[in-house]
Design an enzyme around this catalytic site. Structure first.
Site, PDB file in Angstrom:
ATOM      1  N   CYS A   2       0.830  -1.215   0.000  1.00 12.81           N
ATOM      2  CA  CYS A   2       0.000   0.000   0.000  1.00 12.81           C
ATOM      3  C   CYS A   2       0.860   1.257   0.000  1.00 12.81           C
ATOM      4  CB  CYS A   2      -0.866   0.048   1.248  1.00 12.81           C
ATOM      5  SG  CYS A   2      -1.825  -1.424   1.523  1.00 12.81           S
ATOM      6  N   ARG A  27       5.158   0.557  -6.102  1.00 15.69           N
ATOM      7  CA  ARG A  27       5.157  -0.290  -4.907  1.00 15.69           C
ATOM      8  C   ARG A  27       4.238  -1.506  -5.086  1.00 15.69           C
ATOM      9  NH1 ARG A  27       6.687   2.431  -0.071  1.00 15.69           N
ATOM     10  NH2 ARG A  27       5.116   1.346   1.131  1.00 15.69           N
ATOM     11  N   TRP A  74      -2.879  -2.674  -1.521  1.00 17.87           N
ATOM     12  CA  TRP A  74      -2.388  -3.999  -1.933  1.00 17.87           C
ATOM     13  C   TRP A  74      -3.046  -4.963  -0.959  1.00 17.87           C
ATOM     14  CZ3 TRP A  74       0.797  -7.957   0.061  1.00 17.87           C
ATOM     15  CH2 TRP A  74       1.376  -8.812  -0.898  1.00 17.87           C
ATOM     16  N   ASN A  98      -1.763   1.805   5.990  1.00 17.20           N
ATOM     17  CA  ASN A  98      -0.895   0.722   5.507  1.00 17.20           C
ATOM     18  C   ASN A  98      -0.544  -0.138   6.708  1.00 17.20           C
ATOM     19  OD1 ASN A  98      -0.783   2.131   3.180  1.00 17.20           O
ATOM     20  ND2 ASN A  98       1.381   2.667   3.315  1.00 17.20           N
ATOM     21  N   GLY A  99      -0.365  -1.427   6.471  1.00 13.57           N
ATOM     22  CA  GLY A  99       0.039  -2.314   7.565  1.00 13.57           C
ATOM     23  C   GLY A  99      -1.053  -3.320   7.858  1.00 13.57           C
ATOM     24  N   GLU A 479      19.684 -14.919  -9.398  1.00 16.63           N
ATOM     25  CA  GLU A 479      19.154 -13.569  -9.597  1.00 16.63           C
ATOM     26  C   GLU A 479      18.616 -13.413 -11.031  1.00 16.63           C
ATOM     27  OE1 GLU A 479      18.223 -11.260  -7.834  1.00 16.63           O
ATOM     28  OE2 GLU A 479      18.206  -9.511  -9.119  1.00 16.63           O
ATOM     29  N   LYS A 483      14.738 -12.562 -11.982  1.00 10.39           N
ATOM     30  CA  LYS A 483      14.349 -11.425 -12.836  1.00 10.39           C
ATOM     31  C   LYS A 483      13.391 -11.892 -13.933  1.00 10.39           C
ATOM     32  CE  LYS A 483      15.171  -8.787 -10.871  1.00 10.39           C
ATOM     33  NZ  LYS A 483      15.860  -8.726  -9.613  1.00 10.39           N
ATOM     34  N   GLU A 486       9.921 -12.793 -12.511  1.00  9.87           N
ATOM     35  CA  GLU A 486       9.182 -11.632 -12.003  1.00  9.87           C
ATOM     36  C   GLU A 486       8.507 -10.835 -13.098  1.00  9.87           C
ATOM     37  OE1 GLU A 486      12.581  -9.812  -9.888  1.00  9.87           O
ATOM     38  OE2 GLU A 486      11.112  -9.437  -8.326  1.00  9.87           O
ATOM     39  N   HIS A 502      21.578 -34.252 -10.765  1.00  8.43           N
ATOM     40  CA  HIS A 502      20.869 -34.852  -9.634  1.00  8.43           C
ATOM     41  C   HIS A 502      19.360 -34.611  -9.720  1.00  8.43           C
ATOM     42  CE1 HIS A 502      24.643 -35.922  -7.778  1.00  8.43           C
ATOM     43  NE2 HIS A 502      25.074 -34.707  -8.071  1.00  8.43           N
ATOM     44  N   LYS A 601       6.917  -3.490  -4.468  1.00  7.98           N
ATOM     45  CA  LYS A 601       8.314  -3.061  -4.384  1.00  7.98           C
ATOM     46  C   LYS A 601       8.839  -3.197  -2.976  1.00  7.98           C
ATOM     47  CE  LYS A 601      12.120  -1.153  -5.801  1.00  7.98           C
ATOM     48  NZ  LYS A 601      13.027  -2.089  -6.503  1.00  7.98           N
TER      49      LYS A 601
HETATM   50  C1  F6R Z   1      13.296  -8.704  -6.787  1.00  6.60           C
HETATM   51  C2  F6R Z   1      12.992  -7.815  -5.704  1.00  6.60           C
HETATM   52  C3  F6R Z   1      12.678  -8.409  -4.388  1.00  6.60           C
HETATM   53  C4  F6R Z   1      13.404  -7.613  -3.286  1.00  6.60           C
HETATM   54  C5  F6R Z   1      12.976  -8.099  -1.903  1.00  6.60           C
HETATM   55  C6  F6R Z   1      13.737  -7.398  -0.798  1.00  6.60           C
HETATM   56  O1  F6R Z   1      13.529  -8.012  -7.977  1.00  6.60           O
HETATM   57  O2  F6R Z   1      12.995  -6.627  -5.859  1.00  6.60           O
HETATM   58  O3  F6R Z   1      13.011  -9.747  -4.336  1.00  6.60           O
HETATM   59  O4  F6R Z   1      14.777  -7.759  -3.462  1.00  6.60           O
HETATM   60  O5  F6R Z   1      11.603  -7.888  -1.737  1.00  6.60           O
HETATM   61  O6  F6R Z   1      13.531  -6.019  -0.854  1.00  6.60           O
HETATM   62  P1  F6R Z   1      14.498  -5.030  -0.112  1.00  6.60           P
HETATM   63  O7  F6R Z   1      15.829  -5.123  -0.766  1.00  6.60           O
HETATM   64  O8  F6R Z   1      13.862  -3.687  -0.267  1.00  6.60           O
HETATM   65  O9  F6R Z   1      14.572  -5.474   1.315  1.00  6.60           O
END
Ligand code: F6R
Length: 606
Positions: A2, A27, A74, A98-99, A479, A483, A486, A502, A601
């Site tokens: 949110c 976000r 959200w 939020n929360g 990673e 990507k 996602e 394996h 985000k």
């Molecule tokens: C992937 C991504 C998430 C964040 C994770 C941690 O592209 O952005 O996996 O890395 O939610 O977020 P932070 O770094 O803000 O703690």
């Protein structure tokens, strides 16, 4: 997650608030709403879907006023829908939140018995009801708000307004909220980029702060009403930094910003001549006592931790445990007072990472935050903090935050190597020299991004991908796979190359592209053997290497040549084409690259 924005000042606020909500879109959210106060009346609009739908809804008029609240939701409690969208109103009180209110069922039942009627499935709705109830008992609006907030268990950032008075109350507990200070105007926001075009002067609120905004003034108190002092900080980020600057997506812009972001992260910290690394304002404990390091984070930041583990163990011979923050505290980790806990987070607001930090503090361990957002909870509450200077990262999929995190962990290795006399000056010098070449080497990869775009063109219709790497490149391929998942919604799995036989080898056939990162290091030949195994099963290999093996080149689907570097810095380079590959595939598929479905985000709930 949110997003909240609020305004009290001398300008018409409706468009301003909706523009700010647009900047919080990154976000992640599923519905949006606004409440405008206008001389004793509050006009509210809520829409499921995008902020643009909300903008349309208010464009017909009736949303005048110079004080208001707006929100992107959200969903946590109740499906995404108009009736669950914020703001929520009861009596003459309107709230955005939020929360998560953990005791909302209990409060709801109690209020229902007293005749309160609820219109949504949310936990939030108990807040305006509670405030209304205390106002009806004769308390002032501000006292009623404080009394209501004191009853809430869980986490919140809230903005509260009342029909009858031009006052905005905001408060926070374990959920981010900042105050923006302009000329005779104030803002609240979940995140600085929302209001960076209006001000770069912020108050970073602490838990249990209650802010009371009235005409031209703001007062901050604790939950009991005692005044508390908070400083106004000026941040170096600008509004332009949070704009796309001609790129189609924020993510692409952020990938291309990496040479600058890495260079900025190094500035003032690496002294090549002296063979020394220093971090401003960092006073760690006596490092000679550190027996073990924990690196804890989520998602991409966790991958950076895995890379940090390889670097530090290989060079300092200090055991490092890289751990997923959501697992860490629940498995009762064997933490000793001499241990050091490094928490890595772009946002500094990730709930699990904050909880891991709190666990460490409770156990008396030194906590070091590696963080991108000045004033964030992690940055404020860790014993020490080293900032990544990536600038605002808006694309939900993290890119420049990752490479700057790796840069900080690399510097941490050199810093500790020097302090602990585990690396001599010449070795540190050499490492710094190589590190300083990284922005140019990353740029060299970006200069040939077209070749990755071509590869993407051949594979964007594929349903599954396998990624393989070894050693320090195993987290890099994890990673890369993250990507792709996602932003393109293509299934991608990453394996340590030696693990392929394996199990995952069963998946290989002519339809499975296998992305292999294999620099010319001590495991190169081993990974070549894995490539042979893939080719023998007619799998399609996309190879990323700095080895000029022509023999291999003719047999694989594509070869992307990486610049060479030292073992520790390889992932900083190998991840760049993987970011690009994910981006170009997603772009060809036409997905919402900057705000992929279901993702947020900043994950501020557990
Ligand atoms: C992937 C991504 C998430 C964040 C994770 C941690 O592209 O952005 O996996 O890395 O939610 O977020 P932070 O770094 O803000 O703690």
């Amino acid at each position: 997650m949110c997003g909240i924005v609020g305004y009290l000042g001398n300008k018409q606020a409706c468009d301003l608030l909706i523009d700010a909500l647009k900047r919080l879109e990154y976000r992640g959210y599923d519905s949006a709403g606004i409440a405008m106060w206008n001389n004793g009346a509050i006009e509210t609009a809520r829409r499921k879907g995008k902020v643009d739908d909300l903008r349309k809804a208010v464009s017909s008029g009736g949303f005048e006023g110079t004080m208001g609240l707006a929100h992107t939701r959200w969903a946590t409690h109740g499906i995404p829908s108009e009736r669950n969208a914020h703001p929520h109103t009861a009596g003459d009180i309107t709230v955005v939140h939020n929360g998560i209110i953990e005791n909302y069922i209990e409060i709801k039942e109690r209020l229902r018995k007293d005749g309160h009627e609820f219109l949504s499935d949310t936990d939030t709705e108990v807040i305006p009801h509670l405030v209304t109830r205390y106002v009806e008992e004769g308390r002032s609006f501000v006292d009623a708000a404080r009394a209501a907030l004191k009853e809430l268990k869980g986490s919140y950032a809230v903005g509260i307004i009342r029909k009858k008075e031009r006052t905005l109350v905001a408060a926070k507990k374990e959920s981010p909220l900042i105050v923006g200070v302009g000329d005779d105007e104030y803002f609240i926001a979940s995140d600085a980029p929302a209001i960076l075009d209006r001000t770069n002067r912020f108050i970073f609120l602490e838990d249990n702060d209650v802010v009371i905004f009235t005409e031209g003034s703001l007062v901050i108190t604790d939950m009991e009403g005692n005044p508390v002092k908070r400083v106004v900080s000026t941040v170096a980020w600008t509004g332009a930094m949070a704009e796309k600057g001609g790129y189609k997506h924020f993510m692409l812009k952020e990938i291309f910003e990496q040479p600058r972001a890495i260079a900025d992260t190094l500035i003032g910290r690496v002294m090549e001549e002296e063979g020394q690394v220093e971090f401003e304002d960092l006073s760690p404990p006596d490092l000679t006592k550190v027996r073990k390091i924990w690196m804890v984070a989520c998602g991409t930041s966790y991958h950076a931790c895995m890379i940090g583990k390889h670097m530090i163990e290989a060079n300092l011979r200090i055991p490092v445990e890289a751990d997923i923050a959501s697992e860490f505290r629940y498995r009762n980790p064997i933490l000793n007072k001499e241990d050091m806990l490094v928490l890595v987070s772009q946002s500094g607001e990730t709930a699990d990472t904050i909880a891991a930090m709190k666990e460490g503090k409770k156990r008396g361990v030194y906590t070091l935050g590696v963080c991108n957002v000045v004033g964030s909870t992690l940055a404020r509450e860790c014993d020490g903090v080293v900032f990544t200077h990536a600038g605002p990262e808006i694309g939900v999929a993290s890119t420049k935050a990752f490479t700057t995190q790796i840069s900080v962990l690399y510097m941490l290795m050199l810093y500790m190597g020097g302090k602990l006399h585990k690396m001599d000056r010449d070795r540190i010098k050499e490492n710094i020299r190589e590190m300083r070449k990284m922005p140019h080497k990353v740029q060299a990869i970006l200069n040939i991004s077209k070749s990755i775009e071509e590869i993407a063109g051949n594979f964007h219709k594929t349903k599954d991908f396998l990624y393989l790497g070894r050693g320090i490149n195993y987290p890099a391929v994890q990673e890369g796979a993250l990507k792709l998942k996602e932003i393109s919604y293509i299934h991608a799995e990453a394996y340590a190359a030696g693990e392929m036989k394996h199990g995952p080898i069963a998946l290989i056939d002519e339809n499975l592209p296998v992305v292999v990162v294999s620099p010319n290091d001590s495991t190169y030949q081993k990974t070549c053997a894995n490539i042979e195994e893939v080719l023998a099963r007619r799998g399609k290999v996309l190879l990323f290497t700095d080895h000029e093996s022509h023999e291999m080149a003719s047999r694989v689907e594509s070869v992307f040549t990486l610049p060479s570097t030292t073992y520790e810095l390889q992932p900083l380079l190998s991840v760049i084409p993987l970011q690009l590959l994910a981006y170009y595939i997603a772009n060809l598929l036409g997905t919402d690259v900057d705000q992929p479905r279901n993702l947020a985000k900043s994950v501020t709930v557990e």
